[in-house]
Motif scaffolding. Sequence first.
Motif, PDB file in Angstrom:
ATOM      1  N   LEU A   1      57.566  26.969  58.077  1.00  0.00           N
ATOM      2  CA  LEU A   1      56.801  27.901  56.731  1.00  0.00           C
ATOM      3  C   LEU A   1      55.377  27.734  57.106  1.00  0.00           C
ATOM      4  CD1 LEU A   1      57.448  29.586  54.477  1.00  0.00           C
ATOM      5  CD2 LEU A   1      57.343  27.481  53.037  1.00  0.00           C
ATOM      6  N   LEU A   2      54.783  26.768  57.455  1.00  0.00           N
ATOM      7  CA  LEU A   2      53.341  26.701  57.715  1.00  0.00           C
ATOM      8  C   LEU A   2      52.876  27.697  58.874  1.00  0.00           C
ATOM      9  CD1 LEU A   2      50.591  25.427  56.631  1.00  0.00           C
ATOM     10  CD2 LEU A   2      50.950  23.757  58.244  1.00  0.00           C
ATOM     11  N   LEU A   3      53.731  27.703  59.839  1.00  0.00           N
ATOM     12  CA  LEU A   3      53.617  28.540  60.960  1.00  0.00           C
ATOM     13  C   LEU A   3      53.793  30.057  60.638  1.00  0.00           C
ATOM     14  CD1 LEU A   3      55.288  26.380  63.808  1.00  0.00           C
ATOM     15  CD2 LEU A   3      52.950  26.767  63.519  1.00  0.00           C
ATOM     16  N   MET A   4      54.856  30.227  59.613  1.00  0.00           N
ATOM     17  CA  MET A   4      55.177  31.694  59.456  1.00  0.00           C
ATOM     18  C   MET A   4      53.783  32.257  58.832  1.00  0.00           C
ATOM     19  SD  MET A   4      58.880  31.412  58.571  1.00  0.00           S
ATOM     20  CE  MET A   4      59.043  33.139  57.927  1.00  0.00           C
ATOM     21  N   LEU A   5      53.344  31.371  57.900  1.00  0.00           N
ATOM     22  CA  LEU A   5      52.227  31.729  56.820  1.00  0.00           C
ATOM     23  C   LEU A   5      50.996  32.129  57.912  1.00  0.00           C
ATOM     24  CD1 LEU A   5      52.573  29.561  53.824  1.00  0.00           C
ATOM     25  CD2 LEU A   5      52.987  32.003  53.869  1.00  0.00           C
ATOM     26  N   GLY A   6      50.885  31.099  58.621  1.00  0.00           N
ATOM     27  CA  GLY A   6      49.577  31.217  59.566  1.00  0.00           C
ATOM     28  C   GLY A   6      49.734  32.506  60.483  1.00  0.00           C
ATOM     29  N   THR A   7      50.991  32.788  60.971  1.00  0.00           N
ATOM     30  CA  THR A   7      51.393  34.022  61.558  1.00  0.00           C
ATOM     31  C   THR A   7      50.963  35.331  60.935  1.00  0.00           C
ATOM     32  OG1 THR A   7      52.776  32.870  63.149  1.00  0.00           O
ATOM     33  CG2 THR A   7      52.822  35.402  63.122  1.00  0.00           C
ATOM     34  N   ALA A   8      51.441  35.271  59.507  1.00  0.00           N
ATOM     35  CA  ALA A   8      51.150  36.534  58.820  1.00  0.00           C
ATOM     36  C   ALA A   8      49.884  36.521  58.349  1.00  0.00           C
ATOM     37  CB  ALA A   8      51.815  36.201  57.405  1.00  0.00           C
ATOM     38  N   PHE A   9      48.833  35.483  58.151  1.00  0.00           N
ATOM     39  CA  PHE A   9      47.531  35.721  58.128  1.00  0.00           C
ATOM     40  C   PHE A   9      46.709  36.363  59.275  1.00  0.00           C
ATOM     41  CE2 PHE A   9      43.252  34.010  58.256  1.00  0.00           C
ATOM     42  CZ  PHE A   9      42.681  34.532  57.395  1.00  0.00           C
ATOM     43  N   VAL A  10      47.151  35.824  60.479  1.00  0.00           N
ATOM     44  CA  VAL A  10      46.677  36.413  61.631  1.00  0.00           C
ATOM     45  C   VAL A  10      46.823  37.950  61.658  1.00  0.00           C
ATOM     46  CG1 VAL A  10      46.522  36.340  64.142  1.00  0.00           C
ATOM     47  CG2 VAL A  10      46.351  34.207  62.849  1.00  0.00           C
ATOM     48  N   VAL A  11      48.380  38.197  61.643  1.00  0.00           N
ATOM     49  CA  VAL A  11      48.861  39.675  61.810  1.00  0.00           C
ATOM     50  C   VAL A  11      48.267  40.670  60.858  1.00  0.00           C
ATOM     51  CG1 VAL A  11      50.783  41.158  62.077  1.00  0.00           C
ATOM     52  CG2 VAL A  11      50.764  38.712  63.403  1.00  0.00           C
ATOM     53  N   PHE A  12      48.482  40.305  59.482  1.00  0.00           N
ATOM     54  CA  PHE A  12      48.142  41.215  58.485  1.00  0.00           C
ATOM     55  C   PHE A  12      46.856  41.010  57.909  1.00  0.00           C
ATOM     56  CE2 PHE A  12      52.904  40.700  58.832  1.00  0.00           C
ATOM     57  CZ  PHE A  12      53.296  42.020  58.882  1.00  0.00           C
ATOM     58  N   LEU A  13      46.174  39.991  58.308  1.00  0.00           N
ATOM     59  CA  LEU A  13      44.933  39.455  57.582  1.00  0.00           C
ATOM     60  C   LEU A  13      44.933  39.448  55.985  1.00  0.00           C
ATOM     61  CD1 LEU A  13      42.453  41.664  60.150  1.00  0.00           C
ATOM     62  CD2 LEU A  13      43.072  39.282  59.965  1.00  0.00           C
ATOM     63  N   GLU A  14      46.058  38.920  55.546  1.00  0.00           N
ATOM     64  CA  GLU A  14      46.274  38.890  54.238  1.00  0.00           C
ATOM     65  C   GLU A  14      45.684  37.459  53.737  1.00  0.00           C
ATOM     66  OE1 GLU A  14      46.773  39.611  50.603  1.00  0.00           O
ATOM     67  OE2 GLU A  14      47.319  41.165  52.152  1.00  0.00           O
TER      68      GLU A  14
END
Length: 468
Positions: free
Chosen positions: A202-215
């Motif tokens: 889950l931590l990797l998924m959230l980190g990826t979402a932050f990098v991709v979507f800048l959310e």
Amino acid sequence: MLPPRPGQGAPPPPPPRPGDDVTTGVFRSHWMIVPVRVIAVTLVFVALVGPILSTFGYAWVLLMAVAVVFGALAYALPSWWYGTFGLREDHLVVHGGLFLRSSREIPLSRLQAVDVVRPLLTQVFGVAELRIELAGGDGSAIRLHYLPRELAERMRTAVLAHAAGLPGRSPDAPERPFYRLPFPLLLGALTFRVPILLAFILLLMLGTAFVVFLEAGVLGAVVPLALGLLRYYWGPLARYTDFYASLSPDGLRLRYGMFQRRMQTIPPGRVQAVRIVEPLLWRALGVARVEATMAGYAGARQGDSSDLLPVAPRNRAFTLVNEMFPGSEAAVVPLVVNRERLPSAAGVDEHLFVSVRGLFCRVTEIVPVERMQTLRLSAGPLARWRGRATVDVDTPPGPVAARAADRDAEEGRRFLNALAEYGRRARVPSAGTERWATRATMRAERGPAPSEDEKTEETPGDTPGEAL
């Protein structure tokens, strides 16, 4: 130096140094505790009150800081001088207080465990803390802070000797190695857990979402996940690094810790119950965790000191149980399987009560029959209608909660009768936990145990084992 002539005796051993005998005299903490307390009080004053006084000028802050330093020194120095401790026969006497003087005299027969704790900062200065756990709850523990390391070690040896019924000048008991936890096994076992793996993913998924979507909103979930991993992954990793267990006549000795070294000694008979925990993924590795209920620990101290083996092979875990409860064999206790609802099993012999439960996380709980506190046979309205009952085996507060759950009513009654009978036979006057080293001498003074011919004969079918 010439060698001794034939027939000439070896030279006598050197006399003990004056500071080696801790059974007499009065002792204090290391003098370093005085400047540490003064510095701590001064830093708190500057951090909290300094910004407020800075409006009046830094001269006022400096003047008040000097006053706080001298005031703290005027309190810390006499407090350290009057805070003494020492051994008086088989009692530990602790004096403390400056304005309100206190004196505690603790009988060492109530001793449950002795720990020598060395946090990182104290390791630098060569001091340690001696923790003496007593039967009686949270308020009964004795903590002797900032002792020189050699004094803490000698005091631990003397306290254990007094508790065992031996002279306080007895040397430290020898020990034999039992288990050393390899660091790769500890690292793999802590990682190979379902909650940790899911948190990592889950931590990797959230980190990826932050990098991709800048959310930036996803960072609100990253923080609690990171804190949880620090507590449940990094915490045990730092705590149990360099874990080593050994056995001695004084009991089980545990040494562990990366930043805070701890030597824990659990005397014989202090472990009230044990459970072996095997999470789902650990079963593939063939490892388990051994936790114990100890009467001397209560509240947070119970959870802080309940792990006897944080990670160990399953056969090694059962070997430790057999060492904790001499004369028993936990792995061969006959179990009666319950297939009504969730799979579980329970069994009893003349030494142990064993229950096994859990589908994903298998938990094996083991209670010696002489350590059982109370036995309860309970059944709610629905269970009575179904003809079911539950047998609870109560022990002191701790991680172990042994029970034979949701059994046939007649089977539950047989379990209860067998446990009561085995418990009655096991509770002999010599089974206490006090002065374990001289217990055999006391039994010899009372005379030999009755022979088999002198015991009451039992007809076949009347024994608790056959009843089950």
